[in-house]
Design a protein around this motif. Structure first.
Motif, PDB file in Angstrom:
ATOM      1  N   ARG A 337      20.995  11.211   5.661  1.00  0.00           N
ATOM      2  CA  ARG A 337      21.835  10.924   4.499  1.00  0.00           C
ATOM      3  C   ARG A 337      21.004  10.517   3.278  1.00  0.00           C
ATOM      4  O   ARG A 337      21.267   9.519   2.621  1.00  0.00           O
ATOM      5  CB  ARG A 337      22.868   9.849   4.823  1.00  0.00           C
ATOM      6  CG  ARG A 337      23.958  10.340   5.760  1.00  0.00           C
ATOM      7  CD  ARG A 337      25.027   9.292   5.990  1.00  0.00           C
ATOM      8  NE  ARG A 337      25.665   8.861   4.733  1.00  0.00           N
ATOM      9  CZ  ARG A 337      26.608   9.539   4.082  1.00  0.00           C
ATOM     10  NH1 ARG A 337      27.023  10.719   4.546  1.00  0.00           N
ATOM     11  NH2 ARG A 337      27.136   9.054   2.969  1.00  0.00           N
ATOM     12  N   LEU A 338      20.008  11.325   2.973  1.00  0.00           N
ATOM     13  CA  LEU A 338      19.183  11.096   1.791  1.00  0.00           C
ATOM     14  C   LEU A 338      19.941  11.624   0.573  1.00  0.00           C
ATOM     15  O   LEU A 338      20.308  12.789   0.505  1.00  0.00           O
ATOM     16  CB  LEU A 338      17.847  11.795   1.951  1.00  0.00           C
ATOM     17  CG  LEU A 338      16.669  11.236   1.142  1.00  0.00           C
ATOM     18  CD1 LEU A 338      16.340   9.825   1.596  1.00  0.00           C
ATOM     19  CD2 LEU A 338      15.450  12.139   1.283  1.00  0.00           C
ATOM     20  N   LEU A 339      20.171  10.743  -0.405  1.00  0.00           N
ATOM     21  CA  LEU A 339      21.004  11.080  -1.557  1.00  0.00           C
ATOM     22  C   LEU A 339      20.240  11.942  -2.554  1.00  0.00           C
ATOM     23  O   LEU A 339      19.103  11.636  -2.922  1.00  0.00           O
ATOM     24  CB  LEU A 339      21.463   9.792  -2.242  1.00  0.00           C
ATOM     25  CG  LEU A 339      22.329   9.941  -3.492  1.00  0.00           C
ATOM     26  CD1 LEU A 339      23.664  10.594  -3.160  1.00  0.00           C
ATOM     27  CD2 LEU A 339      22.537   8.579  -4.149  1.00  0.00           C
ATOM     28  N   GLY A 340      20.889  13.001  -3.011  1.00  0.00           N
ATOM     29  CA  GLY A 340      20.263  13.869  -3.996  1.00  0.00           C
ATOM     30  C   GLY A 340      21.207  14.951  -4.459  1.00  0.00           C
ATOM     31  O   GLY A 340      22.428  14.766  -4.488  1.00  0.00           O
ATOM     32  N   TRP A 341      20.648  16.093  -4.802  1.00  0.00           N
ATOM     33  CA  TRP A 341      21.464  17.192  -5.313  1.00  0.00           C
ATOM     34  C   TRP A 341      20.836  18.532  -4.960  1.00  0.00           C
ATOM     35  O   TRP A 341      19.674  18.630  -4.575  1.00  0.00           O
ATOM     36  CB  TRP A 341      21.637  17.084  -6.830  1.00  0.00           C
ATOM     37  CG  TRP A 341      20.365  17.052  -7.620  1.00  0.00           C
ATOM     38  CD1 TRP A 341      19.629  18.112  -8.081  1.00  0.00           C
ATOM     39  CD2 TRP A 341      19.666  15.875  -8.033  1.00  0.00           C
ATOM     40  NE1 TRP A 341      18.524  17.667  -8.762  1.00  0.00           N
ATOM     41  CE2 TRP A 341      18.527  16.307  -8.763  1.00  0.00           C
ATOM     42  CE3 TRP A 341      19.903  14.508  -7.890  1.00  0.00           C
ATOM     43  CZ2 TRP A 341      17.619  15.402  -9.305  1.00  0.00           C
ATOM     44  CZ3 TRP A 341      18.983  13.613  -8.440  1.00  0.00           C
ATOM     45  CH2 TRP A 341      17.873  14.082  -9.134  1.00  0.00           C
ATOM     46  N   ALA A 342      21.641  19.574  -5.101  1.00  0.00           N
ATOM     47  CA  ALA A 342      21.182  20.958  -4.995  1.00  0.00           C
ATOM     48  C   ALA A 342      22.007  21.761  -5.984  1.00  0.00           C
ATOM     49  O   ALA A 342      23.213  21.516  -6.140  1.00  0.00           O
ATOM     50  CB  ALA A 342      21.360  21.494  -3.572  1.00  0.00           C
ATOM     51  N   GLU A 343      21.373  22.719  -6.660  1.00  0.00           N
ATOM     52  CA  GLU A 343      22.083  23.441  -7.701  1.00  0.00           C
ATOM     53  C   GLU A 343      21.812  24.938  -7.625  1.00  0.00           C
ATOM     54  O   GLU A 343      20.758  25.400  -7.152  1.00  0.00           O
ATOM     55  CB  GLU A 343      21.736  22.907  -9.079  1.00  0.00           C
ATOM     56  CG  GLU A 343      20.316  23.135  -9.532  1.00  0.00           C
ATOM     57  CD  GLU A 343      20.037  22.524 -10.913  1.00  0.00           C
ATOM     58  OE1 GLU A 343      20.684  21.503 -11.264  1.00  0.00           O
ATOM     59  OE2 GLU A 343      19.155  23.061 -11.625  1.00  0.00           O
ATOM     60  N   ASP A 344      22.794  25.669  -8.141  1.00  0.00           N
ATOM     61  CA  ASP A 344      22.750  27.124  -8.298  1.00  0.00           C
ATOM     62  C   ASP A 344      23.014  27.410  -9.772  1.00  0.00           C
ATOM     63  O   ASP A 344      24.083  27.064 -10.288  1.00  0.00           O
ATOM     64  CB  ASP A 344      23.820  27.761  -7.397  1.00  0.00           C
ATOM     65  CG  ASP A 344      24.070  29.230  -7.706  1.00  0.00           C
ATOM     66  OD1 ASP A 344      23.160  29.893  -8.236  1.00  0.00           O
ATOM     67  OD2 ASP A 344      25.196  29.707  -7.424  1.00  0.00           O
ATOM     68  N   VAL A 345      22.039  28.034 -10.457  1.00  0.00           N
ATOM     69  CA  VAL A 345      22.118  28.199 -11.907  1.00  0.00           C
ATOM     70  C   VAL A 345      21.846  29.638 -12.305  1.00  0.00           C
ATOM     71  O   VAL A 345      20.899  30.265 -11.795  1.00  0.00           O
ATOM     72  CB  VAL A 345      21.112  27.267 -12.638  1.00  0.00           C
ATOM     73  CG1 VAL A 345      21.141  27.505 -14.138  1.00  0.00           C
ATOM     74  CG2 VAL A 345      21.413  25.809 -12.311  1.00  0.00           C
ATOM     75  N   HIS A 346      22.657  30.158 -13.209  1.00  0.00           N
ATOM     76  CA  HIS A 346      22.366  31.396 -13.935  1.00  0.00           C
ATOM     77  C   HIS A 346      22.295  31.037 -15.413  1.00  0.00           C
ATOM     78  O   HIS A 346      23.207  30.421 -15.959  1.00  0.00           O
ATOM     79  CB  HIS A 346      23.461  32.441 -13.706  1.00  0.00           C
ATOM     80  CG  HIS A 346      23.322  33.630 -14.622  1.00  0.00           C
ATOM     81  ND1 HIS A 346      22.405  34.625 -14.402  1.00  0.00           N
ATOM     82  CD2 HIS A 346      23.972  33.967 -15.776  1.00  0.00           C
ATOM     83  CE1 HIS A 346      22.491  35.527 -15.355  1.00  0.00           C
ATOM     84  NE2 HIS A 346      23.437  35.144 -16.208  1.00  0.00           N
ATOM     85  N   MET A 347      21.197  31.436 -16.072  1.00  0.00           N
ATOM     86  CA  MET A 347      20.976  31.074 -17.453  1.00  0.00           C
ATOM     87  C   MET A 347      20.605  32.302 -18.282  1.00  0.00           C
ATOM     88  O   MET A 347      19.748  33.091 -17.893  1.00  0.00           O
ATOM     89  CB  MET A 347      19.860  30.034 -17.550  1.00  0.00           C
ATOM     90  CG  MET A 347      19.592  29.524 -18.952  1.00  0.00           C
ATOM     91  SD  MET A 347      20.907  28.451 -19.562  1.00  0.00           S
ATOM     92  CE  MET A 347      20.494  26.938 -18.685  1.00  0.00           C
ATOM     93  N   ARG A 348      21.281  32.449 -19.436  1.00  0.00           N
ATOM     94  CA  ARG A 348      20.859  33.378 -20.473  1.00  0.00           C
ATOM     95  C   ARG A 348      20.611  32.550 -21.724  1.00  0.00           C
ATOM     96  O   ARG A 348      21.529  31.892 -22.224  1.00  0.00           O
ATOM     97  CB  ARG A 348      21.948  34.439 -20.748  1.00  0.00           C
ATOM     98  CG  ARG A 348      21.484  35.530 -21.717  1.00  0.00           C
ATOM     99  CD  ARG A 348      22.560  36.554 -22.000  1.00  0.00           C
ATOM    100  NE  ARG A 348      23.564  36.028 -22.941  1.00  0.00           N
ATOM    101  CZ  ARG A 348      24.873  36.035 -22.732  1.00  0.00           C
ATOM    102  NH1 ARG A 348      25.353  36.484 -21.593  1.00  0.00           N
ATOM    103  NH2 ARG A 348      25.693  35.549 -23.643  1.00  0.00           N
ATOM    104  N   TRP A 349      19.380  32.572 -22.233  1.00  0.00           N
ATOM    105  CA  TRP A 349      19.047  31.671 -23.340  1.00  0.00           C
ATOM    106  C   TRP A 349      17.930  32.240 -24.224  1.00  0.00           C
ATOM    107  O   TRP A 349      17.315  33.209 -23.909  1.00  0.00           O
ATOM    108  CB  TRP A 349      18.677  30.297 -22.833  1.00  0.00           C
ATOM    109  CG  TRP A 349      17.600  30.256 -21.772  1.00  0.00           C
ATOM    110  CD1 TRP A 349      16.919  31.324 -21.224  1.00  0.00           C
ATOM    111  CD2 TRP A 349      17.067  29.097 -21.141  1.00  0.00           C
ATOM    112  NE1 TRP A 349      16.019  30.908 -20.298  1.00  0.00           N
ATOM    113  CE2 TRP A 349      16.079  29.543 -20.229  1.00  0.00           C
ATOM    114  CE3 TRP A 349      17.290  27.751 -21.241  1.00  0.00           C
ATOM    115  CZ2 TRP A 349      15.353  28.667 -19.429  1.00  0.00           C
ATOM    116  CZ3 TRP A 349      16.568  26.890 -20.439  1.00  0.00           C
ATOM    117  CH2 TRP A 349      15.620  27.337 -19.554  1.00  0.00           C
TER     118      TRP A 349
END
Length: 349
Positions: A337-349
């Motif tokens: 139960r290590l607290l954190g995050w995971a993300e999925d990103v699509h970027m046009r910039w």
């Protein structure tokens, strides 16, 4: 498990005189050693992202310069059903008045960053990142959607000898990124919302830094995961990336255990549901077995933007990691139960 990647041990310029990637800068280091002497306009991206977590709430502050505009953001999340969630972003056309240094902002020997008005009105954000003898001071101010003043004042400690992961990801001689990821840094301070004060500190408040400097392609997809805390008798920081590094010969994968970095040169196998980001994720090393984790989200910070020059689809899920990891010296660590995050990103910039 030694990585195949080149370890950099001396300071180095990221770019050559013509603005192209310096071949000597390609590699990774245990402390930030690169000077991001970037040149050119339009594809240059610079940012500092800090996220400080407790078992009950978190706050994240960002200052980014994308050449044609700058963004400063304050994000607050209180976990659990009915928990509060605030986000305030200030946009500065042309990035006027926003300056990010060539090295990690607020670190010893680098420059401080101050962005936004001292007393921000609706829609404005103030962020300060300053060096102090004891660490890096983070201050932020904005108004919540209900027009309550939000003020954050946090000090991130720099334990002696604590290692981080800095790496150059080379797509080509003209497109490349230098990223410096710092995990499992103790933090303390407070966040005030109106008349309410929330305390950060003790043994369970942790800061993560994402420092980025580079020249990016127009469109890119990535995964990023991070976590910090104590588990199985160790202080553990997880730093994982995916997709955007594929084929470059570099990864941004590493384990910081009791302040010592184990660099992972293997691309990770990320598995998640794009249609249901709150379903469990799987993150593992397919060959070495050095990482075998399940990430179980409890909240999705979902962003959808299409504003001409910028289009963004982000699912940043906060939750807990469980499973096991193995350091370079063969130490097996149970992750609980290590607290954190995971993300999925699509970027046009």
């Amino acid at each position: 498990m030694a990585t195949h990647e080149h370890e950099i041990t001396e300071p180095v310029d990221l770019c050559l005189a013509d603005g192209s990637l310096n071949p000597a800068a390609v590699g990774w280091s245990r402390t930030p050693l690169h000077r991001a002497n970037l040149r050119g306009w339009g594809r240059t991206k610079r940012w500092e992202y800090w996220c400080v977590t407790t078992p009950t709430h978190l706050v994240a502050v960002t200052v980014s310069d994308l050449d044609f505009l700058a963004l400063s953001t304050v994000y607050f999340l209180e976990y659990g059903p009915g928990g509060r969630e605030f986000e305030c972003t200030s946009i500065v056309p042309g990035a006027r008045g926003v300056h990010l240094p060539d090295t990690v902002a607020g670190a010893p020997g680098s420059e401080d960053v101050v962005a936004g008005p001292a007393r921000p009105s609706s829609g404005k954000v103030r962020v300060e990142i300053r060096d102090e003898n004891a660490g890096t001071r983070l201050r932020a101010r904005c108004l919540t959607p209900s027009r309550l003043p939000l003020e954050a004042d946090l000090l991130v400690s720099r334990p002696a000898g604590h290692e981080s992961l800095s790496v150059v990801v080379p797509w080509s001689g003209r497109r490349f990124q230098y990223t410096s990821k710092h995990t499992a840094l103790p933090a303390a301070g407070r966040v005030r919302i109106g008349d309410e004060v929330l305390a950060f500190g003790g043994d369970d408040s942790w800061a993560v830094l994402d420092h980025g400097r580079g020249r990016w392609p127009r469109t890119v997809d990535w995964n990023w995961g991070a976590a910090s805390g104590r588990t199985d008798g160790h202080t553990v920081g997880l730093q994982f990336g995916g997709r955007w590094t594929a084929g470059t010969g570099s990864t941004e994968n590493g384990l910081c255990v009791d302040g010592r970095l184990s660099k992972i040169g293997e691309e990770l196998d990320w598995r998640w549901s794009a249609s249901d980001p709150l379903a469990p994720w799987s993150i593992r090393t397919p060959s070495s077995g050095q990482v075998d984790l399940t990430f179980t989200p409890f909240h999705n910070r979902s962003t959808r933007t299409d504003a001409g020059l910028i289009a963004n689809r982000t699912d940043q899920c906060f939750g807990h990691y469980d499973g096991r990891i193995r350091t370079d010296d063969g130490t097996e660590i149970a992750v609980d139960r290590l607290l954190g995050w995971a993300e999925d990103v699509h970027m046009r910039w």
